[in-house]
Write a protein that holds these residues in place. Structure first.
Motif, PDB file in Angstrom:
ATOM      1  N   ARG A  71       9.662  -3.967   3.013  1.00 16.44           N
ATOM      2  CA  ARG A  71      10.558  -3.428   4.053  1.00 16.44           C
ATOM      3  C   ARG A  71      10.221  -1.963   4.325  1.00 16.44           C
ATOM      4  O   ARG A  71      10.217  -1.521   5.475  1.00 16.44           O
ATOM      5  CB  ARG A  71      12.015  -3.573   3.608  1.00 16.44           C
ATOM      6  CG  ARG A  71      12.543  -4.998   3.825  1.00 16.44           C
ATOM      7  CD  ARG A  71      14.002  -5.095   3.472  1.00 16.44           C
ATOM      8  NE  ARG A  71      14.181  -5.261   2.045  1.00 16.44           N
ATOM      9  CZ  ARG A  71      15.185  -4.785   1.335  1.00 16.44           C
ATOM     10  NH1 ARG A  71      16.119  -4.064   1.921  1.00 16.44           N
ATOM     11  NH2 ARG A  71      15.277  -5.005   0.044  1.00 16.44           N
ATOM     12  N   LEU A  72       9.936  -1.231   3.257  1.00 17.79           N
ATOM     13  CA  LEU A  72       9.566   0.177   3.445  1.00 17.79           C
ATOM     14  C   LEU A  72       8.282   0.275   4.274  1.00 17.79           C
ATOM     15  O   LEU A  72       8.155   1.138   5.153  1.00 17.79           O
ATOM     16  CB  LEU A  72       9.356   0.839   2.080  1.00 17.79           C
ATOM     17  CG  LEU A  72       8.855   2.287   2.115  1.00 17.79           C
ATOM     18  CD1 LEU A  72       9.913   3.212   2.723  1.00 17.79           C
ATOM     19  CD2 LEU A  72       8.482   2.787   0.728  1.00 17.79           C
ATOM     20  N   GLU A  73       7.348  -0.620   4.013  1.00 24.25           N
ATOM     21  CA  GLU A  73       6.071  -0.549   4.721  1.00 24.25           C
ATOM     22  C   GLU A  73       6.214  -0.945   6.188  1.00 24.25           C
ATOM     23  O   GLU A  73       5.488  -0.440   7.045  1.00 24.25           O
ATOM     24  CB  GLU A  73       5.026  -1.386   3.984  1.00 24.25           C
ATOM     25  CG  GLU A  73       4.632  -0.679   2.686  1.00 24.25           C
ATOM     26  CD  GLU A  73       3.684  -1.452   1.797  1.00 24.25           C
ATOM     27  OE1 GLU A  73       3.072  -2.426   2.272  1.00 24.25           O
ATOM     28  OE2 GLU A  73       3.565  -1.088   0.614  1.00 24.25           O
TER      29      GLU A  73
ATOM     30  N   VAL B  51       8.801   4.802  -5.397  1.00 27.05           N
ATOM     31  CA  VAL B  51       8.510   3.464  -4.884  1.00 27.05           C
ATOM     32  C   VAL B  51       7.995   2.541  -5.998  1.00 27.05           C
ATOM     33  O   VAL B  51       8.136   1.321  -5.914  1.00 27.05           O
ATOM     34  CB  VAL B  51       7.501   3.571  -3.712  1.00 27.05           C
ATOM     35  CG1 VAL B  51       6.947   2.231  -3.313  1.00 27.05           C
ATOM     36  CG2 VAL B  51       8.189   4.238  -2.521  1.00 27.05           C
ATOM     37  N   GLY B  52       7.451   3.150  -7.046  1.00 29.91           N
ATOM     38  CA  GLY B  52       6.986   2.359  -8.177  1.00 29.91           C
ATOM     39  C   GLY B  52       8.086   1.507  -8.796  1.00 29.91           C
ATOM     40  O   GLY B  52       7.802   0.489  -9.442  1.00 29.91           O
ATOM     41  N   ALA B  53       9.336   1.913  -8.589  1.00 31.14           N
ATOM     42  CA  ALA B  53      10.459   1.162  -9.166  1.00 31.14           C
ATOM     43  C   ALA B  53      10.990   0.104  -8.200  1.00 31.14           C
ATOM     44  O   ALA B  53      11.915  -0.634  -8.545  1.00 31.14           O
ATOM     45  CB  ALA B  53      11.579   2.139  -9.520  1.00 31.14           C
ATOM     46  N   PHE B  54      10.403  -0.014  -7.004  1.00 28.68           N
ATOM     47  CA  PHE B  54      10.899  -0.962  -6.005  1.00 28.68           C
ATOM     48  C   PHE B  54      10.397  -2.382  -6.281  1.00 28.68           C
ATOM     49  O   PHE B  54       9.313  -2.571  -6.832  1.00 28.68           O
ATOM     50  CB  PHE B  54      10.408  -0.567  -4.600  1.00 28.68           C
ATOM     51  CG  PHE B  54      11.165   0.588  -3.973  1.00 28.68           C
ATOM     52  CD1 PHE B  54      11.963   1.425  -4.728  1.00 28.68           C
ATOM     53  CD2 PHE B  54      11.070   0.825  -2.617  1.00 28.68           C
ATOM     54  CE1 PHE B  54      12.652   2.482  -4.151  1.00 28.68           C
ATOM     55  CE2 PHE B  54      11.743   1.879  -2.028  1.00 28.68           C
ATOM     56  CZ  PHE B  54      12.533   2.712  -2.797  1.00 28.68           C
ATOM     57  N   SER B  55      11.175  -3.365  -5.834  1.00 28.41           N
ATOM     58  CA  SER B  55      10.704  -4.756  -5.884  1.00 28.41           C
ATOM     59  C   SER B  55       9.719  -4.967  -4.727  1.00 28.41           C
ATOM     60  O   SER B  55       9.609  -4.116  -3.825  1.00 28.41           O
ATOM     61  CB  SER B  55      11.880  -5.704  -5.718  1.00 28.41           C
ATOM     62  OG  SER B  55      12.384  -5.596  -4.397  1.00 28.41           O
TER      63      SER B  55
ATOM     64  N   THR C  87       0.807  -1.225   0.000  1.00 24.37           N
ATOM     65  CA  THR C  87       0.000   0.000   0.000  1.00 24.37           C
ATOM     66  C   THR C  87       0.839   1.274   0.000  1.00 24.37           C
ATOM     67  O   THR C  87       0.303   2.356   0.179  1.00 24.37           O
ATOM     68  CB  THR C  87      -0.923   0.038   1.231  1.00 24.37           C
ATOM     69  OG1 THR C  87      -0.105  -0.066   2.404  1.00 24.37           O
ATOM     70  CG2 THR C  87      -1.929  -1.078   1.210  1.00 24.37           C
ATOM     71  N   SER C  88       2.154   1.145  -0.181  1.00 24.97           N
ATOM     72  CA  SER C  88       2.952   2.366  -0.252  1.00 24.97           C
ATOM     73  C   SER C  88       2.637   3.089  -1.561  1.00 24.97           C
ATOM     74  O   SER C  88       2.272   2.462  -2.552  1.00 24.97           O
ATOM     75  CB  SER C  88       4.437   2.032  -0.158  1.00 24.97           C
ATOM     76  OG  SER C  88       4.740   0.912  -0.945  1.00 24.97           O
ATOM     77  N   ASP C  89       2.764   4.404  -1.536  1.00 21.88           N
ATOM     78  CA  ASP C  89       2.388   5.222  -2.686  1.00 21.88           C
ATOM     79  C   ASP C  89       3.467   5.123  -3.758  1.00 21.88           C
ATOM     80  O   ASP C  89       4.586   5.579  -3.549  1.00 21.88           O
ATOM     81  CB  ASP C  89       2.236   6.677  -2.227  1.00 21.88           C
ATOM     82  CG  ASP C  89       0.900   7.230  -2.629  1.00 21.88           C
ATOM     83  OD1 ASP C  89       0.522   6.997  -3.793  1.00 21.88           O
ATOM     84  OD2 ASP C  89       0.237   7.863  -1.800  1.00 21.88           O
ATOM     85  N   ILE C  90       3.111   4.563  -4.902  1.00 23.81           N
ATOM     86  CA  ILE C  90       4.134   4.310  -5.923  1.00 23.81           C
ATOM     87  C   ILE C  90       4.607   5.582  -6.619  1.00 23.81           C
ATOM     88  O   ILE C  90       5.645   5.595  -7.247  1.00 23.81           O
ATOM     89  CB  ILE C  90       3.641   3.290  -6.978  1.00 23.81           C
ATOM     90  CG1 ILE C  90       2.339   3.768  -7.620  1.00 23.81           C
ATOM     91  CG2 ILE C  90       3.481   1.921  -6.383  1.00 23.81           C
ATOM     92  CD1 ILE C  90       1.873   2.903  -8.767  1.00 23.81           C
ATOM     93  N   ASP C  91       3.822   6.650  -6.500  1.00 31.28           N
ATOM     94  CA  ASP C  91       4.210   7.906  -7.151  1.00 31.28           C
ATOM     95  C   ASP C  91       5.054   8.798  -6.247  1.00 31.28           C
ATOM     96  O   ASP C  91       5.391   9.917  -6.626  1.00 31.28           O
ATOM     97  CB  ASP C  91       2.950   8.679  -7.585  1.00 31.28           C
ATOM     98  CG  ASP C  91       2.131   7.887  -8.587  1.00 31.28           C
ATOM     99  OD1 ASP C  91       2.737   7.238  -9.444  1.00 31.28           O
ATOM    100  OD2 ASP C  91       0.885   7.909  -8.503  1.00 31.28           O
ATOM    101  N   LEU C  92       5.353   8.305  -5.053  1.00 33.75           N
ATOM    102  CA  LEU C  92       6.195   9.076  -4.132  1.00 33.75           C
ATOM    103  C   LEU C  92       7.496   8.319  -3.905  1.00 33.75           C
ATOM    104  O   LEU C  92       7.566   7.108  -4.123  1.00 33.75           O
ATOM    105  CB  LEU C  92       5.481   9.266  -2.788  1.00 33.75           C
ATOM    106  CG  LEU C  92       4.128   9.994  -2.785  1.00 33.75           C
ATOM    107  CD1 LEU C  92       3.584  10.092  -1.364  1.00 33.75           C
ATOM    108  CD2 LEU C  92       4.249  11.377  -3.385  1.00 33.75           C
ATOM    109  N   THR C  93       8.511   9.030  -3.435  1.00 32.74           N
ATOM    110  CA  THR C  93       9.771   8.356  -3.108  1.00 32.74           C
ATOM    111  C   THR C  93       9.632   7.704  -1.735  1.00 32.74           C
ATOM    112  O   THR C  93       8.660   7.949  -1.008  1.00 32.74           O
ATOM    113  CB  THR C  93      10.929   9.362  -3.054  1.00 32.74           C
ATOM    114  OG1 THR C  93      10.709  10.244  -1.947  1.00 32.74           O
ATOM    115  CG2 THR C  93      11.047  10.163  -4.341  1.00 32.74           C
ATOM    116  N   ALA C  94      10.637   6.891  -1.382  1.00 39.52           N
ATOM    117  CA  ALA C  94      10.617   6.231  -0.075  1.00 39.52           C
ATOM    118  C   ALA C  94      10.581   7.265   1.044  1.00 39.52           C
ATOM    119  O   ALA C  94       9.800   7.148   1.996  1.00 39.52           O
ATOM    120  CB  ALA C  94      11.845   5.339   0.059  1.00 39.52           C
TER     121      ALA C  94
END
Lengths: 370, 344
Positions: free
Chosen positions: B161-163, B151-155, B105-112
């Motif tokens: 882990r970010l969440e 975050v959209g580029a994250f695996s 559920t992290s926002d893919i259009d924002l950075t970490a």
């Protein structure tokens, strides 16, 4: 070929399980016919026109009879008697009347003597279609002033209709600008506010919002605020482009300020409406369907393209509850007429009231839980 | 009704300690039309525990979590989280808990960093403290060098882990994780496990996690609740649950054929309490392993059965699960083998 059919079958199954899309595919063309068909090129009816009669003579009465015949016949305009020419002029300038006819004091005497006589016509030419319609109807109404059957008209050229256009010349493309700006405000809401909510639901991001201490007021007002900023900014850019393309520069800074206020109010109103419309929507495909539907039923009946007076009664009734009608009217007053704030503030307040109402409803109906 | 008061527990060999319930439910039920997803479930999770809810897909784990984290209303019953009533004090509950939902559920259009900062502000963490915590947490979850990437580029593993870091930004008392390693590769799973253990120790967190990975529950959880059809079927530490399973050990063997004749032979060996057919393998439940093992090997040789593999193992949580629930975990779990790459 068989594989292609399998792909087609998959799509068809999905389509038939989405009732909203099915309804839209059938309903939109029909709605298009009704709304567009009655919004363009209909006959103008019941345009409010003032008459100031300063002459008690027989030809003045005849002019009024002829005008009343138009009112009773093709109903192009409604007549409203005013006592004072200045007052009539003021009311045309502020949009209460589309035109004012002035019968001067010596009108009948001049005609009776066989001298040229003139009728004054004060025209609101910010609406070219209406003003031309009124002008043509009046010309035909005063063409023949036979007092009684068999009595010859005066042996002079007749009545000269001296039209005064109170605003600068407005081309049709310029006439469209206020409506285009309001449409830009609507289109801006399609990429912000409630649309973001649908996308968040679709992506599951909303779940993490709901797990924070944010209240539903925080969430709704936050989304409306961001939407208002982006929508207003996009609309202002469209406005500047329209100015450059059509050379319709705002008449003065006060009109510009009032128009900008109307842009913000309209953005807020449209965002609130979209938020309500998308309150329970999860499928992003519905964004286009709902947005297209609302755009059609709000934009065309607003008088942005063709005067409201040309609509049939049912569409005129709808235009009265259409917030875009007031937004377009206010923008026209600001940009085409350079109206004073007092003449526009009513429309701005109506749109603002709509914005506040929809925002409150959006907060009340927003589901804070999954 | 009110939540239970802290109770004093005396554990042999330890001083008396106060047991504070972080989660307490009393007969909670969630009904969706005619489906009962959670059925009169009573549960108590103590402070500083790592508690695992184990169950197959559709068993009611996520429903229970969503009632506890205030996303879904209860149909009946009462529940308190960190001392707050989940129905009446939902905002207080949300302030006290950190949640890592099952979906990413992290926002893919924002950075970490932006994701972390936004959530820190949602919880009103003061600016200076927020900045420091974000820096610490992002480093701890190994995303510092990617902090300014979208975050959209994250695996999937990076996002998870970010969440977890995001769930800890406001220093919650309770961290709730719904299937935290679903869809992750084995390496990422290990990373998540290690992070959870470290954070739990450092922050004195209470952790509630749902999983259908038995090894995950065994590895992480002090206590496990086995849930099936919305009901709590068993509760205890993995060791306690295993000890309740009849039969001491298990012998897994593969013969040249898995037919009725061979099954009958295995069932007839003294000390064998139960024989199960698992695809082409057999599993024997035995009371005493050494003699049974010898009897199997000797018997196969005498009868000419081709014994391809044989292994002795202790009772696992999977055995306990089958014992309490009456069937194996969902296919997705049955196919999962720790250490083997997964594809989703």
């Amino acid at each position: 070929m068989l594989k292609s059919w399998t792909v087609a079958e998959r799509d068809l199954r999905k389509f038939f399980r989405t009732p909203l899309l099915m309804a839209a595919s059938v309903g939109f063309p029909v709605l298009h016919l009704l709304v567009m068909g009655y919004s363009f090129k209909g006959e103008l009816h019941n345009l409010p026109v003032a008459i100031v009669n300063q002459d008690q003579g027989p030809y003045a009465r005849k002019v009024q009879q002829n005008l009343l015949a138009v009112v009773a016949g093709n109903r192009t305009f409604d007549l409203h008697w005013e006592q004072d020419e200045q007052q009539a002029h003021h009311m045309v300038r502020h949009g209460y009347y589309r035109a004012a006819i002035v019968i001067p004091p010596k009108f009948s005497r001049n005609l009776a003597r066989g001298e040229p006589a003139a009728l004054g016509l004060i025209l609101d030419n910010s609406d070219q279609i209406s003003s031309e319609g009124i002008h043509l109807s009046l010309q035909s109404a005063v063409q023949s002033l036979q007092l009684r059957p068999g009595v010859k008209p005066p042996p002079v050229p007749g009545v000269d209709l001296q039209a005064v256009r109170i605003f600068r010349k407005i081309e049709y493309i310029q006439y469209l600008v206020p409506g285009v700006i309001i449409m830009a405000a609507f289109m801006g809401t399609m990429i912000s506010g409630g649309t973001n909510l649908v996308m968040d639901r679709f992506l599951g991001v909303h779940e993490s919002y709901f797990l924070t201490p944010l209240s539903r007021t925080d969430i709704v007002l936050g989304m409306l605020t961001s939407g208002m900023i982006t929508t207003s900014a996009a609309t202002l850019i469209v406005w500047v482009i329209c100015c450059a393309v059509t050379k319709l520069w705002p008449p003065d800074w006060l009109s510009t300020l009032m128009a900008a206020l109307m842009v913000v109010a309209t953005s807020m109103g449209m965002l609130g409406l979209m938020f309500l419309a998308y309150a329970r929507v999860r499928n992003p495909r519905a964004i286009g369907v709902v947005g297209g539907f609302l755009n059609m039923i709000l934009y065309f009946p607003s008088g942005a393209i063709y005067p409201v007076e040309s609509f049939p009664p049912w569409l005129q009734a709808f235009s009265k509850i259409d917030p875009e009608t007031y937004a377009v009217r206010g923008m026209k007053a600001c940009l085409l007429q350079g109206a004073e704030p007092a003449a526009v503030i009513g429309d701005i307040l109506i749109v603002l009231a709509f914005a506040v109402g929809t925002a409150m409803l959006a907060i009340l109906t927003f589901r804070r839980r999954l | 009704m009110a939540p239970s008061q802290p109770t004093k527990c005396r554990t042999p060999g330890f001083e008396t300690r106060v047991s504070i319930p972080i989660i307490e439910t009393q007969e909670i039920t969630k009904r969706f039309k005619d489906v009962v997803a959670v059925d009169h479930l009573t549960l108590r999770v103590e402070q500083s525990e790592v508690f695992g809810l184990l169950g197959q897909n559709g068993s009611g784990k996520t429903t229970l979590i969503r009632m506890l984290n205030t996303l879904w209303p209860l149909t009946s019953g009462k529940a308190w989280v960190c001392g707050h009533d989940v129905e009446r004090q939902s905002t207080a509950v949300r302030r006290a808990i950190g949640v890592v939902p099952q979906a990413l559920t992290s926002d893919i259009d924002l950075t970490a960093m932006e994701n972390m900062d936004i959530y820190g502000r949602f919880y009103e963490v003061p600016a200076a403290e927020r900045k420091q915590r974000i820096k610490d947490l992002i480093k701890r979850v190994g995303l510092w060098e990617f902090r300014n990437k979208l975050v959209g580029a994250f695996s999937g593993g990076m996002r998870r882990r970010l969440e977890i870091a995001r769930g800890l930004i406001h220093r919650p008392k309770l961290l709730i994780l719904d299937e935290p390693t679903i869809g992750l590769d084995p390496n990422s799973r290990r990373n998540v496990w290690n992070l959870l253990k470290e954070f739990k120790e450092e922050m004195d967190l209470t952790v509630l996690l749902t999983t259908h990975y038995l090894d995950e529950a065994e590895h992480l959880c002090g206590r496990v609740g086995i849930i099936d059809k919305g009901q709590l079927k068993a509760l205890g530490s993995p060791r306690e649950l295993c000890s309740e399973v009849p039969g001491g050990q298990r012998i897994n063997l593969k013969l040249d054929r898995a037919d009725g004749e061979r099954k009958a032979f295995l069932a007839g060996i003294p000390g064998v309490e139960q024989v199960r057919c698992l695809a082409e393998d057999f599993e024997l439940v035995v009371a005493e392993s050494a003699s049974a093992l010898t009897a199997v090997v000797d018997g196969c040789r005498q009868r000419g059965y081709g014994l391809q593999t044989i292994a002795l193992r202790n009772v696992t949580l999977e055995d306990a699960f089958i014992h309490f629930v009456g069937h194996e975990l969902h296919d997705e779990v049955a196919e999962y083998r720790p250490g083997a790459p997964e594809s989703y």
